[in-house]
Design a protein around this motif. Structure first.
Motif, PDB file in Angstrom:
ATOM      1  N   LEU A 181      -3.145   3.360  -8.120  1.00 19.07           N
ATOM      2  CA  LEU A 181      -3.837   2.094  -7.554  1.00 19.07           C
ATOM      3  C   LEU A 181      -5.019   2.358  -6.484  1.00 19.07           C
ATOM      4  O   LEU A 181      -4.908   3.427  -5.891  1.00 19.07           O
ATOM      5  N   GLU A 182      -6.319   1.683  -6.805  1.00 22.48           N
ATOM      6  CA  GLU A 182      -7.352   2.076  -6.284  1.00 22.48           C
ATOM      7  C   GLU A 182      -7.227   1.991  -4.499  1.00 22.48           C
ATOM      8  O   GLU A 182      -7.616   2.973  -4.070  1.00 22.48           O
ATOM      9  N   SER A 183      -6.539   1.098  -4.242  1.00 20.81           N
ATOM     10  CA  SER A 183      -6.261   0.970  -2.608  1.00 20.81           C
ATOM     11  C   SER A 183      -5.445   2.272  -2.307  1.00 20.81           C
ATOM     12  O   SER A 183      -5.815   2.653  -1.074  1.00 20.81           O
ATOM     13  N   GLU A 184      -4.594   2.809  -2.868  1.00 21.23           N
ATOM     14  CA  GLU A 184      -3.793   4.147  -2.335  1.00 21.23           C
ATOM     15  C   GLU A 184      -4.681   5.217  -2.319  1.00 21.23           C
ATOM     16  O   GLU A 184      -4.728   6.045  -1.493  1.00 21.23           O
ATOM     17  N   VAL A 185      -5.400   5.463  -3.538  1.00 25.01           N
ATOM     18  CA  VAL A 185      -6.422   6.517  -3.585  1.00 25.01           C
ATOM     19  C   VAL A 185      -7.359   6.373  -2.544  1.00 25.01           C
ATOM     20  O   VAL A 185      -7.608   7.462  -1.786  1.00 25.01           O
ATOM     21  N   SER A 186      -7.996   5.351  -2.185  1.00 30.06           N
ATOM     22  CA  SER A 186      -8.906   5.140  -1.000  1.00 30.06           C
ATOM     23  C   SER A 186      -8.418   5.259   0.266  1.00 30.06           C
ATOM     24  O   SER A 186      -9.248   5.923   1.336  1.00 30.06           O
ATOM     25  N   GLN A 187      -7.222   4.910   0.571  1.00 30.85           N
ATOM     26  CA  GLN A 187      -6.658   5.291   1.720  1.00 30.85           C
ATOM     27  C   GLN A 187      -6.422   6.663   1.950  1.00 30.85           C
ATOM     28  O   GLN A 187      -6.691   7.084   3.038  1.00 30.85           O
ATOM     29  N   TRP A 188      -5.928   7.389   0.908  1.00 32.17           N
ATOM     30  CA  TRP A 188      -5.770   8.834   1.120  1.00 32.17           C
ATOM     31  C   TRP A 188      -7.271   9.405   1.524  1.00 32.17           C
ATOM     32  O   TRP A 188      -7.158  10.372   2.234  1.00 32.17           O
ATOM     33  N   ILE A 189      -8.281   8.769   0.621  1.00 35.37           N
ATOM     34  CA  ILE A 189      -9.567   9.620   0.945  1.00 35.37           C
ATOM     35  C   ILE A 189     -10.044   9.477   2.249  1.00 35.37           C
ATOM     36  O   ILE A 189     -10.403   9.997   3.041  1.00 35.37           O
ATOM     37  N   ASN A 190      -9.726   8.216   2.742  1.00 31.95           N
ATOM     38  CA  ASN A 190     -10.044   7.776   4.074  1.00 31.95           C
ATOM     39  C   ASN A 190      -9.060   8.505   5.209  1.00 31.95           C
ATOM     40  O   ASN A 190      -9.688   8.953   6.312  1.00 31.95           O
ATOM     41  N   SER A 191      -7.955   8.622   4.775  1.00 29.98           N
ATOM     42  CA  SER A 191      -6.978   9.588   5.906  1.00 29.98           C
ATOM     43  C   SER A 191      -7.709  11.033   5.668  1.00 29.98           C
ATOM     44  O   SER A 191      -7.386  11.944   6.917  1.00 29.98           O
ATOM     45  N   ARG A 192      -8.231  11.552   4.784  1.00 36.06           N
ATOM     46  CA  ARG A 192      -8.521  13.143   4.833  1.00 36.06           C
ATOM     47  C   ARG A 192      -9.980  12.910   5.667  1.00 36.06           C
ATOM     48  O   ARG A 192     -10.516  14.052   6.255  1.00 36.06           O
ATOM     49  N   GLN A 193     -10.865  12.105   5.550  1.00 37.17           N
ATOM     50  CA  GLN A 193     -12.136  11.938   6.416  1.00 37.17           C
ATOM     51  C   GLN A 193     -11.669  11.976   7.987  1.00 37.17           C
ATOM     52  O   GLN A 193     -12.687  12.428   8.430  1.00 37.17           O
ATOM     53  N   ALA A 194     -10.624  11.441   8.339  1.00 35.84           N
ATOM     54  CA  ALA A 194     -10.192  11.317   9.685  1.00 35.84           C
ATOM     55  C   ALA A 194      -9.972  12.719  10.267  1.00 35.84           C
ATOM     56  O   ALA A 194      -9.825  12.881  11.433  1.00 35.84           O
ATOM     57  N   LEU A 195      -9.558  13.617   9.352  1.00 38.50           N
ATOM     58  CA  LEU A 195      -9.215  14.992   9.828  1.00 38.50           C
ATOM     59  C   LEU A 195     -10.178  15.656  10.399  1.00 38.50           C
ATOM     60  O   LEU A 195     -11.187  15.870  10.539  1.00 38.50           O
TER      61      LEU A 195
END
Length: 68
Positions: free
Chosen positions: A54-68
């Motif tokens: 799901l695109e939303s789940e992949v995008s959410q994962w990417i955004n969570s990595r950027q927050a690190l």
């Protein structure tokens, strides 16, 4: 004849593995290793021989990595 207004359709875009690899920068082996460890969203079975994410789940994962 009067046109009917468009109604919002709630649909989710499905990403195939190649697109997930491209967006995340992860090779296939790392992707599946992270899925097994619970550190990446699981793929969805689309047919007996294909999967997608799901695109939303992949995008959410990417955004969570950027927050690190």
């Amino acid at each position: 004849m009067e046109k009917q207004p468009c109604t919002a359709v709630n649909f989710e875009r499905i990403l195939r593995r190649h697109e997930v690899e491209h967006r995340t920068g992860l090779p296939r082996s790392s992707l599946y290793r992270m899925i097994a460890a619970g550190n990446f969203p699981r793929q969805r079975q689309l047919s007996p021989s294909s999967v997608g994410w799901l695109e939303s789940e992949v995008s959410q994962w990417i955004n969570s990595r950027q927050a690190l």
